[in-house]
Design a protein around this motif. Sequence first.
Motif, PDB file in Angstrom:
ATOM      1  N   ASN B 140       0.835  -1.192   0.000  1.00  0.00           N
ATOM      2  CA  ASN B 140       0.000   0.000   0.000  1.00  0.00           C
ATOM      3  C   ASN B 140       0.874   1.248   0.000  1.00  0.00           C
ATOM      4  OD1 ASN B 140      -1.351   2.214   1.776  1.00  0.00           O
ATOM      5  ND2 ASN B 140      -2.981   1.050   0.831  1.00  0.00           N
ATOM      6  N   SER B 141       0.936   1.921  -1.117  1.00  0.00           N
ATOM      7  CA  SER B 141       1.883   3.030  -1.271  1.00  0.00           C
ATOM      8  C   SER B 141       1.531   4.214  -0.359  1.00  0.00           C
ATOM      9  CB  SER B 141       1.901   3.483  -2.729  1.00  0.00           C
ATOM     10  OG  SER B 141       2.965   4.342  -2.942  1.00  0.00           O
ATOM     11  N   GLU B 142       0.259   4.592  -0.347  1.00  0.00           N
ATOM     12  CA  GLU B 142      -0.137   5.761   0.454  1.00  0.00           C
ATOM     13  C   GLU B 142       0.119   5.515   1.935  1.00  0.00           C
ATOM     14  OE1 GLU B 142      -2.072   4.458  -1.861  1.00  0.00           O
ATOM     15  OE2 GLU B 142      -2.721   6.024  -3.234  1.00  0.00           O
ATOM     16  N   GLY B 143      -0.332   4.354   2.428  1.00  0.00           N
ATOM     17  CA  GLY B 143      -0.193   4.037   3.852  1.00  0.00           C
ATOM     18  C   GLY B 143       1.267   3.911   4.246  1.00  0.00           C
ATOM     19  N   THR B 144       2.054   3.222   3.433  1.00  0.00           N
ATOM     20  CA  THR B 144       3.459   3.002   3.770  1.00  0.00           C
ATOM     21  C   THR B 144       4.230   4.318   3.759  1.00  0.00           C
ATOM     22  OG1 THR B 144       3.363   0.804   2.802  1.00  0.00           O
ATOM     23  CG2 THR B 144       5.544   1.748   3.100  1.00  0.00           C
ATOM     24  N   THR B 145       3.999   5.131   2.730  1.00  0.00           N
ATOM     25  CA  THR B 145       4.727   6.396   2.628  1.00  0.00           C
ATOM     26  C   THR B 145       4.349   7.328   3.783  1.00  0.00           C
ATOM     27  OG1 THR B 145       4.612   6.104   0.242  1.00  0.00           O
ATOM     28  CG2 THR B 145       5.374   8.230   1.020  1.00  0.00           C
ATOM     29  N   GLY B 146       3.062   7.375   4.075  1.00  0.00           N
ATOM     30  CA  GLY B 146       2.623   8.176   5.218  1.00  0.00           C
ATOM     31  C   GLY B 146       3.242   7.655   6.506  1.00  0.00           C
ATOM     32  N   GLY B 147       3.285   6.334   6.644  1.00  0.00           N
ATOM     33  CA  GLY B 147       3.863   5.710   7.843  1.00  0.00           C
ATOM     34  C   GLY B 147       5.349   5.998   7.965  1.00  0.00           C
ATOM     35  N   ILE B 148       6.059   6.010   6.856  1.00  0.00           N
ATOM     36  CA  ILE B 148       7.496   6.324   6.883  1.00  0.00           C
ATOM     37  C   ILE B 148       7.693   7.746   7.413  1.00  0.00           C
ATOM     38  CG2 ILE B 148       9.466   6.869   5.360  1.00  0.00           C
ATOM     39  CD1 ILE B 148       8.728   4.350   3.744  1.00  0.00           C
ATOM     40  N   GLY B 149       6.836   8.648   6.981  1.00  0.00           N
ATOM     41  CA  GLY B 149       6.932  10.021   7.468  1.00  0.00           C
ATOM     42  C   GLY B 149       6.613  10.122   8.936  1.00  0.00           C
ATOM     43  N   ASN B 150       5.724   9.250   9.394  1.00  0.00           N
ATOM     44  CA  ASN B 150       5.266   9.315  10.779  1.00  0.00           C
ATOM     45  C   ASN B 150       6.178   8.561  11.740  1.00  0.00           C
ATOM     46  OD1 ASN B 150       3.260   8.144  13.005  1.00  0.00           O
ATOM     47  ND2 ASN B 150       2.579  10.140  12.286  1.00  0.00           N
ATOM     48  N   ASN B 151       6.556   7.352  11.383  1.00  0.00           N
ATOM     49  CA  ASN B 151       7.405   6.529  12.252  1.00  0.00           C
ATOM     50  C   ASN B 151       8.124   5.487  11.395  1.00  0.00           C
ATOM     51  OD1 ASN B 151       8.559   4.910  14.180  1.00  0.00           O
ATOM     52  ND2 ASN B 151       6.760   4.865  15.507  1.00  0.00           N
ATOM     53  N   ILE B 152       9.251   5.871  10.862  1.00  0.00           N
ATOM     54  CA  ILE B 152       9.950   5.031   9.884  1.00  0.00           C
ATOM     55  C   ILE B 152      10.391   3.701  10.502  1.00  0.00           C
ATOM     56  CG2 ILE B 152      12.200   6.150  10.291  1.00  0.00           C
ATOM     57  CD1 ILE B 152      12.797   5.752   7.305  1.00  0.00           C
ATOM     58  N   ARG B 153      10.783   3.710  11.769  1.00  0.00           N
ATOM     59  CA  ARG B 153      11.278   2.467  12.381  1.00  0.00           C
ATOM     60  C   ARG B 153      10.135   1.464  12.582  1.00  0.00           C
ATOM     61  NH1 ARG B 153      16.574   2.844  13.842  1.00  0.00           N
ATOM     62  NH2 ARG B 153      16.561   1.147  15.353  1.00  0.00           N
ATOM     63  N   ALA B 154       8.973   1.973  12.893  1.00  0.00           N
ATOM     64  CA  ALA B 154       7.849   1.049  13.064  1.00  0.00           C
ATOM     65  C   ALA B 154       7.424   0.447  11.728  1.00  0.00           C
ATOM     66  CB  ALA B 154       6.680   1.771  13.713  1.00  0.00           C
ATOM     67  N   ILE B 155       7.484   1.251  10.667  1.00  0.00           N
ATOM     68  CA  ILE B 155       7.066   0.751   9.352  1.00  0.00           C
ATOM     69  C   ILE B 155       8.069  -0.266   8.813  1.00  0.00           C
ATOM     70  CG2 ILE B 155       6.775   1.447   6.917  1.00  0.00           C
ATOM     71  CD1 ILE B 155       4.348   2.068   8.589  1.00  0.00           C
ATOM     72  N   LEU B 156       9.361   0.042   8.947  1.00  0.00           N
ATOM     73  CA  LEU B 156      10.376  -0.851   8.392  1.00  0.00           C
ATOM     74  C   LEU B 156      10.796  -1.941   9.382  1.00  0.00           C
ATOM     75  CD1 LEU B 156      12.714   1.758   6.635  1.00  0.00           C
ATOM     76  CD2 LEU B 156      10.700   0.615   5.724  1.00  0.00           C
ATOM     77  N   GLY B 157      10.332  -1.816  10.632  1.00  0.00           N
ATOM     78  CA  GLY B 157      10.823  -2.690  11.712  1.00  0.00           C
ATOM     79  C   GLY B 157      10.565  -4.165  11.502  1.00  0.00           C
ATOM     80  N   ASN B 158       9.506  -4.525  10.782  1.00  0.00           N
ATOM     81  CA  ASN B 158       9.206  -5.946  10.589  1.00  0.00           C
ATOM     82  C   ASN B 158       9.987  -6.567   9.436  1.00  0.00           C
ATOM     83  OD1 ASN B 158       7.381  -6.028  12.674  1.00  0.00           O
ATOM     84  ND2 ASN B 158       5.683  -5.371  11.386  1.00  0.00           N
ATOM     85  N   ALA B 159      10.650  -5.739   8.640  1.00  0.00           N
ATOM     86  CA  ALA B 159      11.391  -6.261   7.482  1.00  0.00           C
ATOM     87  C   ALA B 159      12.702  -6.893   7.936  1.00  0.00           C
ATOM     88  CB  ALA B 159      11.666  -5.130   6.509  1.00  0.00           C
ATOM     89  N   LYS B 160      13.120  -7.925   7.188  1.00  0.00           N
ATOM     90  CA  LYS B 160      14.375  -8.608   7.503  1.00  0.00           C
ATOM     91  C   LYS B 160      15.272  -8.629   6.275  1.00  0.00           C
ATOM     92  CE  LYS B 160      12.746 -11.592  11.181  1.00  0.00           C
ATOM     93  NZ  LYS B 160      12.536 -12.974  11.638  1.00  0.00           N
ATOM     94  N   ASP B 161      16.558  -8.613   6.528  1.00  0.00           N
ATOM     95  CA  ASP B 161      17.529  -8.794   5.455  1.00  0.00           C
ATOM     96  C   ASP B 161      18.717  -9.525   6.080  1.00  0.00           C
ATOM     97  OD1 ASP B 161      18.409  -8.671   2.881  1.00  0.00           O
ATOM     98  OD2 ASP B 161      19.087  -6.595   2.947  1.00  0.00           O
ATOM     99  N   ALA B 162      19.606 -10.029   5.233  1.00  0.00           N
ATOM    100  CA  ALA B 162      20.680 -10.865   5.784  1.00  0.00           C
ATOM    101  C   ALA B 162      22.040 -10.462   5.233  1.00  0.00           C
ATOM    102  CB  ALA B 162      20.411 -12.331   5.443  1.00  0.00           C
ATOM    103  N   ALA B 163      23.019 -10.477   6.131  1.00  0.00           N
ATOM    104  CA  ALA B 163      24.411 -10.327   5.686  1.00  0.00           C
ATOM    105  C   ALA B 163      24.905 -11.698   5.231  1.00  0.00           C
ATOM    106  CB  ALA B 163      25.260  -9.816   6.831  1.00  0.00           C
TER     107      ALA B 163
END
Lengths: 302, 319
Positions: B140-163
């Motif tokens: 959801n582009s609108e919700g995610t972008t708005g969320g990034i502006g509001n609390n970027i760590r909460a929006i991206l916090g569930n994402a995982k990546d690996a070294a």
Amino acid sequence: MIPFAQIRTDFWTDLPGSSSANLKIIVGLLVGIGVIFALLRMSTQFRRPLIVGSTFIAGLYYILLWLWPKPIDRDPGEVATNPVEGLGFWLEDANPAVSQVRNIIAAFLIGLGVYSLLRIHVGKIAKQQKDWGFSLVLLVSMFGMAGVGFADWASRQGPEGAKLDNQANWGAINYVQDFLFDGLLQQMDAAMFSLIAFYILSAAYRAFRARSVEATILLGTAMILMLSLLGGISYLSDQAIEKMGGTDPNAFINNFRLTELAGWIQNSVQVASIRGLQFGIGIGLLALALRLWLSLEKMGNA
Amino acid sequence: MKNPATFAEKLQTCPKWALYLLLITVTSLPLWVPLNVPNKPKQDAMDFYEAIWKIPEGKTVLIASDWTKSTRGESEGSFSALVRILMRRNLKFAVYSTGDPQAPEVARNVVAKVNRERRAAGEREYKRFEDWLSLPFFANSEGTTGGIGNNIRAILGNAKDAAEGQAPASVLNSPVLKDVQKVQDLGLLVNVTASKTADIIVERLYGKVPLAFMVTGVMVPETSNYYASGQIKGLVGGLKGVYDLEQLMQYGINWQGPDGKTMVKSDRNGEVPGFAVDKKFLIGNGTMYYPALHGAVTLLILAVVVGNIGMFLGRKGGK
């Protein structure tokens, strides 16, 4: 400042995997299933107020988030000192959760699309209707791509996952995924898009004619902008005009450099027109949004 | 017996197959012979290049990568040029997408390609999780972008990546995001897009983080609006923009290259250095495809001119 790797926790942001988060997921799931069943069994007469009410509440959240005074430099654990601040805190805290709910609803649309495709094409294959072979190709492609995609994703989840960024470490499934995604899907995507060039050329040749004053103005403007895209032409013509202007960088003739003309058209004419257009669209969208929010749109009996 | 076609009629009735054959020829031939076409970079591209060079050391860049191979002619060139500049500046970056589910994989492939180039040039490769992050597609582009502006760590916090050699972990544990507590901590947000996500980002993030866009040619008119109003720091538009950027990577702005010449001058920009690397690594999509664009646009102009001449001759009854 919040310490490294720590996120603020409150009612909306439980840590993933915590017991309270799991409890909320289970409760949410049960309530959701209950609501769906209730909606299915409810008569249309009672269904409408429920949908109108939930639409209004959902819209109200974003209206308040937009208009209500926002917390500035809020510290973690800070307590609101008055109701206005309290509501501001609550709206801000709820935003990530609401955004995730929107993401989940959007993801459900993909599921709905798959269900719809299955319903149509499985029926077509079962009844062997006209062109049922294409339906079979569609379903095989869809499930093949999804299956291989999931298998490729799973292969990248372990500690060795990041090594797969290097092709030398790929296994069979990664090669199959690469063939299907990069080798077929992406190339077909690009090929479809490139066909537009042929249509544009054919249409421009046959239809882009100076038949009236308006069409001539449009044609002249388009020619200047198209020529300005040609770096070689614009560079050489600019050089020629600058030479005519002599050593004076502010010579009047410099206004007729191709890049200046194209820049003037873009910045003075095009931007102003698009702003007017977007302003009109914005007002129209506002009116439409209000009608949807207040359920004034007539959309059947549901 | 049918009258033979007049010259004017012939000019207006060039068969489709001939037009298509010409188009294939003028767009294909230049691909085999990359030419360094003379060029004057546009101001919006110069501002974009300067904006990236002005990002303070240690800041993270967030890239909204919303393109796929359907627009690779322009978007892949934009994205790879951006990644090359960020790597040159040693800046960390995170790539996410809200425009298309295919976009994250396409972006990962480009980063891997640029890393291969760097390996071949004997330069340091960018390590996943340590230097850059591949974030997922958010539906959801609108919700995610708005969320990034509001609390970027909460929006991206569930994402995982690996070294490499590590199990996937929360992206919040990555050095890329460790100093990003709110969206204002980002150095720049760059949207590489072929869709409406540019509008959504301006609507929800303008004023919170510096923005810069890389868009396709057809999006330039609507996106120029944001550049003209100062809402975005710079704009790379279409293949011309990509070529501009690749030229700037080579020559800088108001910068004396190794040969002592200043190739690109600008009154509005300060001195911004170019790269002094092996030229073969600067032949990006812009340099590769720009001569083909010349061929296509020249053919388009000729087709319009020929069609109009035919129409005027036909009106006069000339043969």
